[in-house]
Structure formats: C-alpha cells, structure tokens
Scaffold this active site. Structure first.
Site, short mmCIF file in Angstrom:
data_model
loop_
_atom_site.label_atom_id
_atom_site.label_comp_id
_atom_site.label_asym_id
_atom_site.label_seq_id
_atom_site.Cartn_x
_atom_site.Cartn_y
_atom_site.Cartn_z
N THR A 67 0.81 -1.05 -0.09
CA THR A 67 -0.01 0.11 0.10
C THR A 67 0.85 1.30 -0.01
OG1 THR A 67 -1.60 -1.42 1.27
CG2 THR A 67 -1.94 1.11 1.29
N VAL A 68 1.92 1.31 0.95
CA VAL A 68 2.44 2.57 1.10
C VAL A 68 3.59 2.69 -0.14
CG1 VAL A 68 4.14 4.14 2.66
CG2 VAL A 68 2.43 2.69 3.53
N LYS A 121 4.33 4.91 18.52
CA LYS A 121 4.58 6.15 18.08
C LYS A 121 4.84 6.95 19.02
CE LYS A 121 1.25 5.16 14.29
NZ LYS A 121 -0.13 5.18 13.94
N1 HSE Z 1 -3.30 1.31 12.09
C1 HSE Z 1 -2.70 2.54 12.11
C2 HSE Z 1 -3.82 3.35 12.83
C3 HSE Z 1 -2.17 2.86 10.86
O1 HSE Z 1 -4.94 3.04 12.66
O2 HSE Z 1 -3.56 4.73 12.84
C4 HSE Z 1 -1.19 4.06 10.57
O3 HSE Z 1 -0.02 3.67 11.38
#
Ligand code: HSE
Length: 399
Positions: free
Chosen positions: A11-12, A200
């Site tokens: 995808t990316v 993150k």
């Molecule tokens: N699974 C992640 C989300 C995708 O729902 O934000 C992006 O990192």
C-alpha cells in the site's frame, strides 16, 4: 538525476510511486534534481503494472548499485527491513521509512549508522501518517524546550471511539462494522490495545528527550474496556473519550503513557474525530502548537515518505541533524502521576465510595443501578488503593 529505490510495493510503497509520478514537477523542483525510481523491491511480480519492469526480487541489486542514493523502506516489520536498512546506510545510501516498528526499536542505532556514513535515516511517515510532526520537532521547534506531547496517534481507535459516541454503540459492534468496511484490521489487537500508539509516542518522546524512550517502558492501555455507558456519562459531563498518547517532562522526570482519557469539549483534541490524528506539542516559549491531519492511508503516508526523499536529495553527502541518542531514558512510573478520575461503582457501593474517596463530585446521568463520581486530584497509586477498597466497575482518567 537522483536514482532511488522503493523496498516493498504494498500500500505505502505503491503510494510512494504514485506520489512521485503525480507530483513529479513539484518534487523535482523542490529536490533541486530529478528523482527517478530505478528499482522496486518485492517478492511478487506485477504483470501489467506500469512499473513492472522496475520490479526486482533481490535486494543485492539495489545495494550493489552505486547509482542508488536514496531508498524508501515501505516493507514494515523488523525482518528483513532492519537488515536491509542497516546495510544500505552502511553503504552511504539514505533510507526514508514509514516503518514505525523498526524506528521505535532500532531508531537511534540506525540514525547513528547513517550519520557515520554521511547519509540520513528519515522517518516522517512513521508517526501521524501524512501529518508533518517529526520535521517540526527536529527543525522548526529547535528554539524550544519541549516539555509535553499529547496526541491522538491511532486512526482506527479514534474512528471507533467517534462512532461509539455518535451512535451510542458498544465497542464490539463498532469494531465489527469497522472491520467489515476495511477501516480496522482483521487482527485489530495492535490498534485497539494501544500498541501502535505506544510505538508512535515512543518515537515522539525520544525526539522530545533527545535520548531513547523504549516503547516497552511505556504504560499502555487500549480502548477495549470503554463502553456505550461511559459515553453517556461523558456526555453528561460535557466531555468525550479519546485514546491519548502522552509524554511529559516535569522537573527532569519523564512520564509517558497511552490510555483512554475523558477530555473536555474545550480541549483541542476533542475536535479530532474519525480516522484523523492530531498532536499537541507544548514548548516553553511557544506554548501549545497542534498538528492535525490524516494519520494513515496510502497517499498521505506516501507523501510523508516522499517529503523525506526530497530532504535527502537536498542533502546528498550531508547529515541532517536529529537528536536521538542511544542512551535509554528512565521513565518515572505513572503511579506518581496526579490526576482526577471518573469512577463508576454499583449502586450499593455508594456509601463505601463516599467514605473511601471522601471529597468527590457526583455525576448525574440516569444510569440505573450505578453511582458515578469524579475524584479530587490524586496519584495513580492513591487511586488504586482506594479503588481496591471500594470495589469499582470502571474508571477513566481525566485529562
Ligand atoms: N493502524 C494505524 C492506525 C495505521 O489506525 O492509525 C497507521 O499507523
């Protein structure tokens, strides 16, 4: 002309190719030189794809080609991405990645290898998808001492919570619907248990501290225990419920956590709904600043990867500073953090709750058989002791 390679045509990766093709003129102008995709690495073949002739299956072809100066790593996961990235950096090839897992686990090591080899390891797309947040932390806010970062960093859980609020629905029903529509993964654990947001915030916290915050040290709670009844109370209190990822520095002590919080309507993150992400950054001179946008999706994420390609193209042979040392930060346990808590207890426990918590604000919401209240400010440790004595249905922290 600068030759680049894309590793991983999912995808990316396919988004990266699309962004470079669609915005060719802009990108070439801003890079100062034309960018050309020379190779696409993938295990699969893509017959009929306009870029099928660029697809290679052997990473050595990319690593052994001295013309390739920049690599987009859009494979995800640790293996073999870590090995490929390290080898590329050791050869002086810059790597731009969307792989938050790899950045969270090996970020500082890979940054150091890049710098020792006069190239760069950039990861704008690893947090907040298309939202520029890494570059502001590294470049724009360099005059600031950043002391707090709070974000909605996961689109799936934000979508689920927004829908629970809007429709009065329960977690399981909304998750099922989100999976049917393809908004949530078939295995949603990483999202709903907060693990994705944890990685993150580990990355953002490391950039805030300038040292490594290990994601394993971050207290993480997901949204699986949040119910439709919690939203009835939240509404009665003029609040909403969001999965927040937080990082704070208070007098030299660092705290980080991921958990659902009740936040007031006046809080800037209360307006962030559906799949959108946002990050509030507090600096000691600037005060609050906020970054908002699409935190996932093919083109937004690819756009962030390509922005890193442009940055690398502008800095061939030069190091772009990034302060994230390999030494680990010792996080202060959340037991010492003070806050108020929203608490639900069974109706028959009302007296016990009043005796144990003493000073409380009762929440009226017409939920039969229950008593709900907000505590005074207290540490997590104090709260846990009192909650155990009382016997509670649930609690949600208040931001
Ligand atoms: N699974 C992640 C989300 C995708 O729902 O934000 C992006 O990192």
């Amino acid at each position: 002309m600068i030759q680049i390679a894309v590793m991983g045509y999912g995808t990316v990766g396919s988004g990266v190719v699309e962004v470079i093709e669609k915005n060719k003129e802009e990108i070439n102008k801003k890079s100062g030189e034309a960018i050309n995709i020379k190779y696409i690495l993938d295990l699969r073949d893509f017959p009929g794809d306009p870029y099928a002739d660029k697809v290679v299956h052997d990473v050595e072809q990319i690593l052994n080609d001295p013309e390739v100066k920049i690599i987009c790593e859009t494979m995800g996961g640790l293996k073999p991405a870590y090995d490929f990235t390290k080898r590329a950096l050791l050869l002086g090839k810059s790597v731009c990645t969307s792989n938050k897992e790899l950045v969270a686990v090996h970020g500082p090591e890979l940054i150091q290898i890049a710098h020792e080899n006069k190239c760069n390891y950039l990861f704008e797309a690893s947090v907040g998808g298309g939202i520029p947040i890494i570059r502001p932390l590294n470049y724009s806010l360099t005059a600031e001492k950043i002391d707090a970062i709070t974000g909605i960093l996961n689109g799936t859980t934000n979508y689920i919570l927004s829908k629970m609020e809007k429709e009065g629905a329960d977690f399981d029903d909304v998750l099922k619907e989100a999976q049917e529509k393809g908004y949530a993964e078939k295995n949603p654990e990483a999202d709903v248990e907060g693990y994705d947001a944890c990685r993150k915030i580990a990355i953002l916290s490391s950039l805030m501290c300038g040292k490594n915050v290990k994601y394993q040290d971050i207290y993480t709670e997901g949204i699986t225990q949040i119910t439709a009844v919690d939203f009835i109370y939240a509404k009665a209190m003029g609040k909403t419920i969001k999965l927040l990822a937080q990082s704070k520095e208070e007098e030299g002590a660092f705290f980080a956590m991921v958990a659902p919080f009740m936040i007031g309507r006046e809080h800037p993150l209360s307006m962030v709904n559906d799949v959108f992400n946002a990050v509030c950054v507090h600096g000691n001179m600037l005060g609050e600043s906020m970054y908002y946008g699409r935190g996932a999706g093919k083109l937004p994420t690819a756009s962030a990867v390509v922005s890193d390609v442009v940055d690398c193209a502008r800095h061939i042979g030069k190091v772009i500073m990034c302060f994230w040392d390999q030494g680990d930060v010792t996080l202060t346990g959340i037991e010492q953090a003070s806050r108020r808590f929203f608490v639900r207890v069974a109706g028959e426990n009302e007296r016990k709750a009043m005796e144990t918590f003493q000073s409380i604000h009762v929440v009226e919401a017409d939920v039969p058989g229950e008593f709900a209240f907000v505590t005074e400010l207290m540490t997590e440790k104090e709260f846990n002791e009192k909650a155990e004595k009382t016997g509670i249905i649930s609690r949600i922290r208040i931001e």
